[in-house]
Design a protein around this motif. Structure first.
Motif, PDB file in Angstrom:
ATOM      1  N   ASP A  32       0.743  -1.213  -0.079  1.00 15.93           N
ATOM      2  CA  ASP A  32      -0.084  -0.014  -0.122  1.00 15.93           C
ATOM      3  C   ASP A  32       0.981   1.177  -0.115  1.00 15.93           C
ATOM      4  N   GLU A  34       0.938   5.035   1.316  1.00 18.76           N
ATOM      5  CA  GLU A  34       0.304   6.265   2.624  1.00 18.76           C
ATOM      6  C   GLU A  34       1.318   7.256   2.479  1.00 18.76           C
ATOM      7  N   LYS A  97      -6.552  -3.629  -5.574  1.00 17.27           N
ATOM      8  CA  LYS A  97      -6.148  -2.377  -4.909  1.00 17.27           C
ATOM      9  C   LYS A  97      -4.763  -2.372  -4.138  1.00 17.27           C
ATOM     10  N   ARG A  98      -4.382  -3.605  -4.065  1.00 14.18           N
ATOM     11  CA  ARG A  98      -3.066  -3.781  -3.548  1.00 14.18           C
ATOM     12  C   ARG A  98      -1.781  -3.367  -4.716  1.00 14.18           C
ATOM     13  N   LYS A  99      -1.007  -2.255  -4.529  1.00 11.59           N
ATOM     14  CA  LYS A  99      -0.184  -2.003  -5.462  1.00 11.59           C
ATOM     15  C   LYS A  99       1.173  -2.930  -5.771  1.00 11.59           C
TER      16      LYS A  99
END
Length: 164
Positions: A32, A34, A97-99
């Motif tokens: 992820d 952030e 949606k995990r990069k």
């Protein structure tokens, strides 16, 4: 930008490099983002599918075709993640949606410094971790990304945490 990995993830990369010695290992880092921090949630070892190819070497080194008597370069100095594996990773990224945060590989009996080939095979934003493996023992581990101009590699900070 920095990439955060746990101590266990760092150990896993080092172990993978030692296990695949004298060939280069490779894998993908998923996680992820952030703010300006890439947070590794999963390491996935991937098969190194590189096969020697003189035309490829000439392109990678930006030189005329290799001399016929030049030694072939194989998995001891190159890695390749198969295109179908990359495609599947990008599909997974969209679905979960995990990069894909970046990739790791080893440098058998070479420093953990990126090669010309490493740079030419890289893309902006991704982190590229390199572990040096000396005579089968994992040594230094570094991280790199393309600089803002896309002309060279710049060090990327590795933020190591005990656990997530």
């Amino acid at each position: 930008m920095a990439i955060r990995l746990s101590e266990a993830q760092i150990a896993a990369i080092r172990e993978h490099g030692a296990r695949d010695f004298p060939n280069e290992c490779c894998g993908v880092i998923l996680g992820d983002v952030e703010d300006d921090l890439k947070i590794a949630r999963e390491l996935r070892p991937i098969a190194n599918t590189f096969a020697p190819d003189r035309e490829f070497e000439a392109m990678a080194d930006n030189s005329p075709l290799a001399r016929p008597d030049a030694p072939e370069v194989g998995q001891e100095r190159r890695y390749l993640i198969a295109p179908d594996v990359m495609f599947a990773l990008l599909q997974e990224e969209r679905r979960t949606k995990r990069k894909v945060l970046g990739f790791y590989h080893s440098h058998p009996n070479h420093p953990a410094q990126p090669s010309v080939y490493d740079f030419r095979a890289s893309f902006p934003w991704y982190a590229y971790l390199i572990v040096s493996v000396r005579d089968g023992v994992a040594a230094e581990l570094t991280a790199w990304r393309q600089d803002e101009a896309g002309r060279a590699f710049a060090p990327e900070e590795i933020d190591v945490v005990k656990t997530f």
